[in-house]
Scaffold this motif. Structure first.
Motif, PDB file in Angstrom:
ATOM      1  N   ARG A  17       0.839  -1.205   0.000  1.00  0.00           N
ATOM      2  CA  ARG A  17       0.000   0.000   0.000  1.00  0.00           C
ATOM      3  C   ARG A  17       0.870   1.251   0.000  1.00  0.00           C
ATOM      4  NH1 ARG A  17      -3.482  -2.867   3.691  1.00  0.00           N
ATOM      5  NH2 ARG A  17      -2.563  -1.770   5.440  1.00  0.00           N
ATOM      6  N   ARG A  18       1.939   1.252   0.798  1.00  0.00           N
ATOM      7  CA  ARG A  18       2.845   2.406   0.829  1.00  0.00           C
ATOM      8  C   ARG A  18       3.497   2.624  -0.521  1.00  0.00           C
ATOM      9  NH1 ARG A  18       4.455   0.441   5.776  1.00  0.00           N
ATOM     10  NH2 ARG A  18       6.427  -0.303   4.973  1.00  0.00           N
ATOM     11  N   ALA A  19       3.897   1.542  -1.186  1.00  0.00           N
ATOM     12  CA  ALA A  19       4.551   1.669  -2.489  1.00  0.00           C
ATOM     13  C   ALA A  19       3.622   2.311  -3.499  1.00  0.00           C
ATOM     14  CB  ALA A  19       5.008   0.302  -2.976  1.00  0.00           C
ATOM     15  N   ARG A  20       2.337   2.007  -3.409  1.00  0.00           N
ATOM     16  CA  ARG A  20       1.372   2.567  -4.356  1.00  0.00           C
ATOM     17  C   ARG A  20       1.207   4.071  -4.194  1.00  0.00           C
ATOM     18  NH1 ARG A  20      -3.355  -1.973  -4.042  1.00  0.00           N
ATOM     19  NH2 ARG A  20      -2.213  -3.590  -5.136  1.00  0.00           N
ATOM     20  N   THR A  21       1.454   4.588  -2.995  1.00  0.00           N
ATOM     21  CA  THR A  21       1.296   6.023  -2.778  1.00  0.00           C
ATOM     22  C   THR A  21       2.477   6.799  -3.334  1.00  0.00           C
ATOM     23  OG1 THR A  21       2.382   6.029  -0.631  1.00  0.00           O
ATOM     24  CG2 THR A  21      -0.016   5.622  -0.652  1.00  0.00           C
ATOM     25  N   GLU A  23       5.172   7.433  -1.933  1.00  0.00           N
ATOM     26  CA  GLU A  23       5.830   8.253  -0.926  1.00  0.00           C
ATOM     27  C   GLU A  23       6.942   7.431  -0.294  1.00  0.00           C
ATOM     28  OE1 GLU A  23       2.701   9.635   1.592  1.00  0.00           O
ATOM     29  OE2 GLU A  23       1.761  10.733  -0.037  1.00  0.00           O
ATOM     30  N   ASP A  24       6.699   6.821   0.829  1.00  0.00           N
ATOM     31  CA  ASP A  24       7.716   6.062   1.551  1.00  0.00           C
ATOM     32  C   ASP A  24       7.709   4.608   1.105  1.00  0.00           C
ATOM     33  OD1 ASP A  24       9.530   5.062   3.348  1.00  0.00           O
ATOM     34  OD2 ASP A  24       8.161   5.131   5.051  1.00  0.00           O
ATOM     35  N   LEU A  25       8.830   4.149   0.562  1.00  0.00           N
ATOM     36  CA  LEU A  25       8.941   2.757   0.116  1.00  0.00           C
ATOM     37  C   LEU A  25       9.644   1.897   1.161  1.00  0.00           C
ATOM     38  CD1 LEU A  25       9.924   3.365  -3.610  1.00  0.00           C
ATOM     39  CD2 LEU A  25       7.660   2.920  -2.660  1.00  0.00           C
ATOM     40  N   GLY A  26       9.990   2.476   2.304  1.00  0.00           N
ATOM     41  CA  GLY A  26      10.630   1.714   3.366  1.00  0.00           C
ATOM     42  C   GLY A  26       9.771   0.531   3.776  1.00  0.00           C
ATOM     43  N   GLY A  27      10.414  -0.557   4.117  1.00  0.00           N
ATOM     44  CA  GLY A  27       9.697  -1.751   4.535  1.00  0.00           C
ATOM     45  C   GLY A  27       9.468  -2.757   3.425  1.00  0.00           C
ATOM     46  N   LEU A  28       9.741  -2.357   2.177  1.00  0.00           N
ATOM     47  CA  LEU A  28       9.614  -3.322   1.085  1.00  0.00           C
ATOM     48  C   LEU A  28      10.788  -4.299   1.122  1.00  0.00           C
ATOM     49  CD1 LEU A  28       8.461  -1.082  -1.903  1.00  0.00           C
ATOM     50  CD2 LEU A  28       7.082  -2.646  -0.535  1.00  0.00           C
ATOM     51  N   ALA A  29      10.606  -5.423   0.506  1.00  0.00           N
ATOM     52  CA  ALA A  29      11.657  -6.445   0.448  1.00  0.00           C
ATOM     53  C   ALA A  29      12.818  -5.953  -0.415  1.00  0.00           C
ATOM     54  CB  ALA A  29      11.081  -7.735  -0.137  1.00  0.00           C
ATOM     55  N   PRO A  30      14.022  -6.476  -0.176  1.00  0.00           N
ATOM     56  CA  PRO A  30      15.155  -6.140  -1.047  1.00  0.00           C
ATOM     57  C   PRO A  30      14.793  -6.401  -2.509  1.00  0.00           C
ATOM     58  CG  PRO A  30      15.900  -7.390   0.844  1.00  0.00           C
ATOM     59  CD  PRO A  30      14.395  -7.410   0.879  1.00  0.00           C
ATOM     60  N   ALA A  31      15.352  -5.588  -3.398  1.00  0.00           N
ATOM     61  CA  ALA A  31      14.965  -5.653  -4.807  1.00  0.00           C
ATOM     62  C   ALA A  31      16.155  -5.925  -5.710  1.00  0.00           C
ATOM     63  CB  ALA A  31      14.298  -4.353  -5.216  1.00  0.00           C
ATOM     64  N   GLY A  56      15.840   3.328   2.203  1.00  0.00           N
ATOM     65  CA  GLY A  56      16.517   2.311   2.995  1.00  0.00           C
ATOM     66  C   GLY A  56      16.289   0.878   2.566  1.00  0.00           C
ATOM     67  N   VAL A  57      15.793   0.666   1.362  1.00  0.00           N
ATOM     68  CA  VAL A  57      15.560  -0.694   0.872  1.00  0.00           C
ATOM     69  C   VAL A  57      16.804  -1.161   0.114  1.00  0.00           C
ATOM     70  CG1 VAL A  57      14.128  -2.131  -0.629  1.00  0.00           C
ATOM     71  CG2 VAL A  57      13.080  -0.271   0.674  1.00  0.00           C
ATOM     72  N   PRO A  58      17.347  -2.325   0.454  1.00  0.00           N
ATOM     73  CA  PRO A  58      18.495  -2.831  -0.291  1.00  0.00           C
ATOM     74  C   PRO A  58      18.126  -3.087  -1.753  1.00  0.00           C
ATOM     75  CG  PRO A  58      18.212  -4.034   1.766  1.00  0.00           C
ATOM     76  CD  PRO A  58      16.986  -3.190   1.571  1.00  0.00           C
ATOM     77  N   VAL A  59      18.978  -2.610  -2.658  1.00  0.00           N
ATOM     78  CA  VAL A  59      18.710  -2.721  -4.096  1.00  0.00           C
ATOM     79  C   VAL A  59      19.956  -3.212  -4.825  1.00  0.00           C
ATOM     80  CG1 VAL A  59      18.159  -1.436  -6.201  1.00  0.00           C
ATOM     81  CG2 VAL A  59      17.014  -0.863  -4.066  1.00  0.00           C
ATOM     82  N   GLU A  60      19.749  -4.111  -5.752  1.00  0.00           N
ATOM     83  CA  GLU A  60      20.797  -4.525  -6.673  1.00  0.00           C
ATOM     84  C   GLU A  60      20.309  -4.141  -8.062  1.00  0.00           C
ATOM     85  OE1 GLU A  60      23.092  -8.588  -8.070  1.00  0.00           O
ATOM     86  OE2 GLU A  60      22.145  -8.527  -6.094  1.00  0.00           O
ATOM     87  N   LEU A  61      20.947  -3.131  -8.669  1.00  0.00           N
ATOM     88  CA  LEU A  61      20.537  -2.619  -9.976  1.00  0.00           C
ATOM     89  C   LEU A  61      21.558  -3.036 -11.027  1.00  0.00           C
ATOM     90  CD1 LEU A  61      18.765  -0.796 -11.811  1.00  0.00           C
ATOM     91  CD2 LEU A  61      20.223   1.121 -11.098  1.00  0.00           C
ATOM     92  N   HIS A  62      21.082  -3.661 -12.080  1.00  0.00           N
ATOM     93  CA  HIS A  62      21.940  -4.061 -13.198  1.00  0.00           C
ATOM     94  C   HIS A  62      21.476  -3.322 -14.446  1.00  0.00           C
ATOM     95  CE1 HIS A  62      23.928  -7.703 -11.396  1.00  0.00           C
ATOM     96  NE2 HIS A  62      23.024  -7.368 -10.492  1.00  0.00           N
ATOM     97  N   HIS A  63      22.419  -2.663 -15.115  1.00  0.00           N
ATOM     98  CA  HIS A  63      22.124  -1.943 -16.357  1.00  0.00           C
ATOM     99  C   HIS A  63      22.871  -2.633 -17.489  1.00  0.00           C
ATOM    100  CE1 HIS A  63      22.868   1.283 -19.367  1.00  0.00           C
ATOM    101  NE2 HIS A  63      21.566   1.391 -19.214  1.00  0.00           N
ATOM    102  N   PHE A  64      22.128  -3.001 -18.524  1.00  0.00           N
ATOM    103  CA  PHE A  64      22.711  -3.660 -19.689  1.00  0.00           C
ATOM    104  C   PHE A  64      22.599  -2.726 -20.892  1.00  0.00           C
ATOM    105  CE2 PHE A  64      21.925  -7.140 -16.876  1.00  0.00           C
ATOM    106  CZ  PHE A  64      22.910  -8.066 -17.162  1.00  0.00           C
TER     107      PHE A  64
END
Length: 100
Positions: A17-21, A23-31, A56-64
């Protein structure tokens, strides 16, 4: 495993629900995010990764660079596709080992 009550299935989890707003994405699972250089969604994916990191969400971003949206489906044996799949599998393996 017990089934969830129907009313619970209709309500998104609080973090979703927070992600849909937007605003604050904190608390989501690592991505794990993969973006391709020629993908029309590239900038949106990079922006999403930045927002997750900001909150504060751990993210692994790969750009190809040079890849396009769904290249892994269009050319599954291409070097890009094989590398992307290997990276995805490694990220999933790593995440599952952390859960143990």
């Amino acid at each position: 495993m017990a089934a969830l009550p129907r009313e619970r299935l209709r309500r998104p989890l609080p973090a979703v629900r927070r992600a849909r707003t937007r605003e604050d994405l904190g608390g989501l699972a690592p991505a794990y995010l993969l973006v391709a250089g020629l993908d029309p969604l590239r900038d949106e994916g990079i922006d999403y990764a930045r927002r997750l990191l900001r909150d504060g969400v751990p993210v692994e971003l790969h750009h190809f660079p040079g890849g396009f949206h769904t290249i892994d489906v269009a050319a599954p044996t291409a070097t890009f596709s094989r590398r992307a799949l290997a990276d995805q599998a490694a990220a999933l393996r790593s995440a599952l080992l952390r859960v143990r």
